[in-house]
Design an enzyme around this catalytic site. Structure first.
Site, short mmCIF file in Angstrom:
data_model
loop_
_atom_site.label_atom_id
_atom_site.label_comp_id
_atom_site.label_asym_id
_atom_site.label_seq_id
_atom_site.Cartn_x
_atom_site.Cartn_y
_atom_site.Cartn_z
N GLU A 273 0.81 -1.22 0.00
CA GLU A 273 0.00 0.00 0.00
C GLU A 273 0.84 1.27 0.00
OE1 GLU A 273 -0.67 -2.64 1.82
OE2 GLU A 273 -2.67 -3.25 1.18
N HIS B 221 -11.03 -4.16 9.59
CA HIS B 221 -11.69 -4.01 8.29
C HIS B 221 -12.99 -3.22 8.47
CE1 HIS B 221 -9.00 -7.30 7.26
NE2 HIS B 221 -9.34 -7.20 6.00
C1 LIG Z 1 -2.46 -4.53 4.38
C2 LIG Z 1 -3.54 -5.28 3.74
N1 LIG Z 1 -3.75 -5.13 2.42
C3 LIG Z 1 -4.73 -5.81 1.80
C4 LIG Z 1 -5.54 -6.66 2.52
C5 LIG Z 1 -6.70 -7.37 1.83
N2 LIG Z 1 -6.34 -8.78 1.71
C6 LIG Z 1 -6.72 -9.67 2.64
S1 LIG Z 1 -6.06 -11.16 2.36
C7 LIG Z 1 -5.27 -10.63 0.98
C8 LIG Z 1 -4.42 -11.57 0.20
C9 LIG Z 1 -3.36 -12.13 1.07
O1 LIG Z 1 -2.60 -13.02 0.36
P1 LIG Z 1 -1.55 -13.94 1.09
O2 LIG Z 1 -0.67 -13.10 1.97
O3 LIG Z 1 -0.86 -14.74 0.04
O4 LIG Z 1 -2.40 -14.87 2.05
P2 LIG Z 1 -3.49 -15.95 1.64
O5 LIG Z 1 -4.80 -15.21 1.56
O6 LIG Z 1 -3.09 -16.54 0.35
O7 LIG Z 1 -3.49 -16.93 2.75
C10 LIG Z 1 -5.53 -9.30 0.74
C11 LIG Z 1 -5.02 -8.52 -0.40
C12 LIG Z 1 -5.30 -6.78 3.89
N3 LIG Z 1 -6.05 -7.54 4.67
N4 LIG Z 1 -4.29 -6.10 4.46
#
Ligand SMILES: Cc1ncc(C[n+]2csc(CCOP(=O)(O)OP(=O)(O)O)c2C)c(N)n1
Ligand SMILES: Cc1ncc(C[n+]2csc(CCOP(=O)(O)OP(=O)(O)O)c2C)c(N)n1
Ligand SMILES: [Mg+2]
Ligand SMILES: [Mg+2]
Lengths: 353, 323, 353, 323
Positions: A77, A145
């Site tokens: 971000e 959130h």
């Molecule tokens: C700082 C932040 N940016 C965006 C999000 C929205 N978001 C939640 S899960 C996710 C994807 C996360 O991917 P990963 O770290 O690979 O974990 P996975 O969901 O695959 O377990 C996103 C973009 C968030 N929760 N926090």
């Protein structure tokens, strides 16, 4: 919540009805067609088979404009916000977004120390025409959130802020924001996105509104009197405009006529409309979902207490979330988010007490 | 080496620029000590080869970003020293009309954004500029200065990664002067070189003698051509040293006298002089002429700055919004 | 500015005089001696031959406590702040610092989304006993080393905030902060550090104050009436307490007696003292160096406009920095920072107008 | 391989835990679809070997941190499924008294901090915990789960670097399930493995078959012992896959059916069954008994959760400050 639906929709108005999501998407599409310097940047906004951002606003745009203009980023971000600032300095008009406003804290330095100051530090030579979109509001997702973060950015000189409550305003303000030469924070409420589509919100409002097919722009700094009334002024934004309007209906049945003002943009703020109303009604209640202490409602109270004190017939009241993080459990979350009942009770106590 | 590509005129120009950087800093220092300048300053004496070598490899339309230690970058980029001096004197003729000050000097029209004093904060700005160049199909690159201290900021990581995956035309230039304020780089990083971090992003990384202006020029030119031709960013580490303290109030007791003395033997300006005096094309006379003309330029700049008007107090309120 | 020196020092008080820097250092040293769970973490705080932090507060402490307890970090504000949160959860009592408050934006996510919420999200099971020190104030360093950021954190439920104006308070509040089980933002004003030592500030105040040799703690939530008066209440913090006190002196010579209240801590806030004073004087002026819109002064105005409206004999006025970034040039910076003259003029206009 | 060190009882215990994780997620899914649960959920079916292999290598006093996808981590760490189910049902008997919800489940007393839903946000918390362990001379480590998406956040970079320079007892565990929400990891990172980034911090990095519970256990045990003995952190990348969408509302159209099908053949639970049925120590009967007892445990948990009281609305106001 369902009672809230369409309390603001005027049945007499004819025309095409859109949800806020559709209105926002249309604003982006029109501006991207009009000006090729407009680009989108953010997480999961353009991936094929993906979401179109966390709440489908950008869905389909990468099909029309390609991945050069709908730029999917890593989860970074601060980085992509700073890149948007740089791209804006370089002549583009980036519309960035975070999936939840809560993540703006990660990009706070780039927004408050750079986007907001580059023009000033350069002695007025530079401009930073960018928009940062951010969904706010509590929706039983827990405390990271859920926040309504408007007030943090309200305090940053150099940023402008929009917070539309309906599709017409959403489209008109977003188009204006994109054309503006200043950085704009654009807050959208999750429960106002509407309940169509795959990513619907339980508890979401069916806020469909008439959006003309012809192009229009809505200026910043113009509040909207959603309902006229002579007994008390209620100032609100986003979801709270709908709750305030419903509260006003209830109050009217009990003989209290409330004037409801939708601020539409927090920066610039339409002080004239608010002062004018308070000078007529003599009473002021401010409603926001952001927490109480240091919320933008405090500034409204302070300005009124400076400029209109002689007109006040009672204390200035605020109906806001309490000073707590956002709890998960719906019973507690419902306590947290200002309710129609709380607005009604506060206004009644003020007018009758 | 491609140094043969540099004409004598070009080399002499670079030499004069290094002198201008150094003597600008020295002049600012004495003005500051005399109390004729407000604020605080971070000086870069000793890092002239880096500033000049980098800027020499840039074209007019390219964009440079800088740090809390921007004086030499701004001088080397060709922003008139009058405008820089006036900014330091807080005058309305300054390059930022007195609103920026030492840590924010720059002039985007002349190819340098106002410097960013948040460590690492300028890295995404340069990268965003590079994105706009690529998008608008301009033949330009962004060049991004930052210190060794900046490579431990998250923004470095996020931004270099995005520049890498999108093949953006940006050259990341770490001026490794071994310290971030009082902190030695080897106490805050386990890897031996900053350039080693390039591999985490799949981009080229090189460590260069940052006190040799020709090496710097060549390395940046090469990385710049690569970036210009769409092959993406690179991370260059320029090994150098600042002779002065971190800021005006810093006596630098965290560095050994021996270390400082050693680096003084690698002074980029005397190294240049020694080498090209030996090669014969530089002469004592040329050096003296250069110094005299720089001296004159600085005298003019100080006079210009001191005789320029201050901004009005209420100008504080202007320039917050464009509309 | 020199007129400001010692306007608050009561010559009659006997005892050892310290600067705020010395008082803060003593607080750290005492608490570290008392409780080995207290550690310091930050940039350039313990390096041999170094600065002792940006303003010498930690100078010498690594000699006594070693580098295990005075932990020098890389330039990684978000990271070391988060590490401090984790260490606090793990049983330590970290005192972290940023060199300039402006850099808090980099650590905003860790402070607002984690430090402030861990207790709440855990249902009350956890505590986060940490302190984050941050120097504020404009000192001709330009816009990224100058902000007074209290109000951003004032709006975060879960954080506490101290902002001492003198050595006695600084020591007593810091010791309390370190022993508190909640995360505390501790704001210090650069111009109050005193002008001794290598890193003196031009324009800095010689704020020496009596600090007892015996141990003492100062509770949060207790404002201090710096000067009594019946005509108007002036509420201020940090450097502005000194300016308000000097303004009060000038005003007194002109027949206006101002009550000056030093808030000392913003969270918790001593509403009782402020309300009580306003109920007596009927007039309120709030003074802070933080910018106007959405500043903490708005909340003070809003609460008074809610709770004490019946006592007000005039509008509530604020004397603050304007809504701009901080300019570099001293002439503009002096315009930006509230001056004694502005306070005097505002109060006079309010009392006489 | 050290798998010989695992007794049959231990292996069986791990098997049952994987079943508990999977069946917990499946049960939650159906409860959610029936509308009996509020909020949103991110499920981890397919990642059981990672959750269980990691937690099996931890001691009681160790501290685990988790993400927006924490259910299986919490189950594997041994937080009673009753308390987890009650949290999901927003009841005051939940592990966070209904204040946390799906994305914040955890119980520090049982060795897992409330999960952190800000991507990457838990990494410094684990590292800070590790600092406290080291400082207090405790024999414990912190283990830190995060996804492939988190390694592009600045906080990852800053924190892993500090853990490295201070030799903190923490194991960084990246569950690389190939996607961050809809975004394929190879579109946001140029290097082929996450573990390759370890070299930028001078710490060991390894990529492991994250669907083999024994491999995971061994790798984490090894890194854990290293960390416990003061040799510092390591970065482990567990290659795995989530069978479900990113969150409940995601049908996952950005992944090909073929890719999903391929990964289903690597299902950590059936792989375990196939292998140990073949080796003979696992039997159909044991499997059935395990399933039945897990089923019972989940029935009890749901009943406990549904019959538990809701928090009072005004409890919203409690727990903001400790004093
Ligand atoms: C700082 C932040 N940016 C965006 C999000 C929205 N978001 C939640 S899960 C996710 C994807 C996360 O991917 P990963 O770290 O690979 O974990 P996975 O969901 O695959 O377990 C996103 C973009 C968030 N929760 N926090
Ligand atoms: C985000 C941030 N943190 C801390 C500082 C304070 N500070 C200013 S310069 C500096 C050291 C920077 O070191 P380096 O990046 O190596 O640059 P150098 O000073 O050596 O040129 C620090 C810590 C800052 N300006 N910004
Ligand atoms: Mg350095
Ligand atoms: Mg993933």
């Amino acid at each position: 919540m369902s009672m809230l639906n369409n309390v603001l929709a005027k049945p007499e108005v004819e025309g095409r009805k859109l949800s806020i999501v559709e209105a926002l998407r249309e604003a982006l599409r029109e501006e991207m067609r009009r000006d090729e310097r407009v680009i989108l940047i953010g997480e999961d906004i353009g991936i094929k088979g993906g979401f179109g951002g966390a709440f489908t606003v950008t869905l389909g745009l990468s099909d029309e404009f390609g991945s050069e203009r709908v730029i999917d980023t890593p989860i970074s971000e601060a980085g992509f916000t700073g890149i948007a600032v740089g791209a804006a300095l370089g002549g583009l008009r980036p519309v960035a977004d975070v999936q939840y406003a809560d993540f703006l804290f990660l990009a706070m330095d780039q927004l408050a120390n750079h986007a907001a100051k580059m023009r000033y530090m350069s002695g007025g030579k530079l401009r930073v025409p960018m928009v940062m979109r951010a969904p706010v509001g509590a929706t039983t997702r827990g405390s990271q959130h859920a926040q309504s973060l408007e007030s943090y950015f309200f305090h940053v000189p150099g940023l402008k802020i929009a917070c539309p409550s309906n599709p017409y305003d959403a489209k008109g303000l977003l188009k204006t924001a994109i054309r503006m030469d200043d950085p704009v924070l654009f807050f959208e409420h999750k429960l106002l996105y509407g309940s169509k589509g795959s990513r619907k919100e339980s508890g979401g409002l069916e806020v469909f509104g008439v959006v003309p097919e012809e192009e229009y722009l809505l200026p910043f700094g113009g509040a909207k009197v959603v309902r006229q009334g002579g007994d008390v002024t209620i100032v609100a934004n986003l979801l709270m405009v709908h709750k305030a309007a419903l509260a006003a209906k209830t109050l009217s049945a009990q003989g209290i006529e409330a004037e409801v003002i939708d601020v539409r943009t927090l920066v610039p703020f339409d002080w004239k409309t608010v002062f004018g109303s308070v000078e007529r009604t003599g009473r002021l209640v401010i409603v926001h979902e952001d927490t109480l202490t240091g919320g933008w409602g405090a500034e409204v109270a302070a300005r009124v207490a400076d400029s209109c004190i002689g007109y006040l017939q009672g204390p200035i009241r605020r109906v806001t979330a309490p000073d707590t993080p956002v709890p998960f459990a719906p019973v507690m979350e419902n306590f947290f988010v200002p309710s129609v009942e709380r607005i009604v009770a506060t206004v009644k106590e003020l007018c009758q007490g | 080496m491609t140094s043969s590509l540099l004409t004598k005129e070009r080399l002499l120009g670079m030499y004069r620029k290094m002198l201008l950087c150094r003597m600008f800093e020295d002049r600012v220092n004495s003005l500051f000590l005399q109390g004729r300048m407000p604020g605080t300053i971070h000086q870069a004496q000793g890092q002239e080869a880096s500033a000049v070598g980098v800027c020499e490899a840039l074209s007019p339309g390219d964009m440079l970003t800088s740090t809390h230690r921007p004086h030499e970058h701004a001088v080397a980029r060709g922003i008139p020293v009058k405008a820089l001096m006036a900014e330091l004197f807080a005058k309305s003729t300054g390059c930022c009309h007195g609103k920026g000050g030492s840590m924010h000097m720059g002039d985007a029209e002349l190819g340098m954004l106002p410097a960013i004093a948040i460590v690492g904060g300028g890295i995404p700005l340069a990268t965003g500029y590079a994105l706009s160049f690529k998008y608008l199909k301009k033949p330009n690159i962004a060049a991004c200065f930052f210190g060794d201290g900046a490579v431990n900021e998250g923004i470095f990581h996020e931004t270099v990664n995005m520049a890498a995956i999108w093949d953006l035309p940006v050259v990341f230039i770490c001026e490794n002067n071994k310290y971030g304020a009082s902190t030695p780089i080897d106490s805050v990083m386990k890897v031996k070189t900053v350039s080693a971090r390039a591999s985490a992003y799949g981009i080229p990384g090189r460590t260069i003698d940052g006190n040799d202006v020709v090496s710097v020029y060549e390395a940046v030119s090469e990385a710049g051509e690569r970036a210009r031709s769409g092959q993406g960013p690179a991370l260059l580490e320029l090994e150098t040293y600042r002779f002065a303290g971190h800021s005006r109030s810093d006596p630098g007791h965290y560095r050994s006298k021996q270390e400082v003395a050693e680096w003084k033997t690698k002074d980029p300006i005397s190294r240049f002089e020694t080498r090209y005096l030996a090669e014969g094309f530089l002469t004592r006379e040329i050096i003296d002429r250069c110094r005299a003309s720089v001296e004159q330029e600085l005298n003019d700049a100080v006079e210009f700055a001191e005789s320029s008007p201050s901004p009005l107090p209420e100008e504080c309120l202007a320039d917050v919004y464009a509309e």
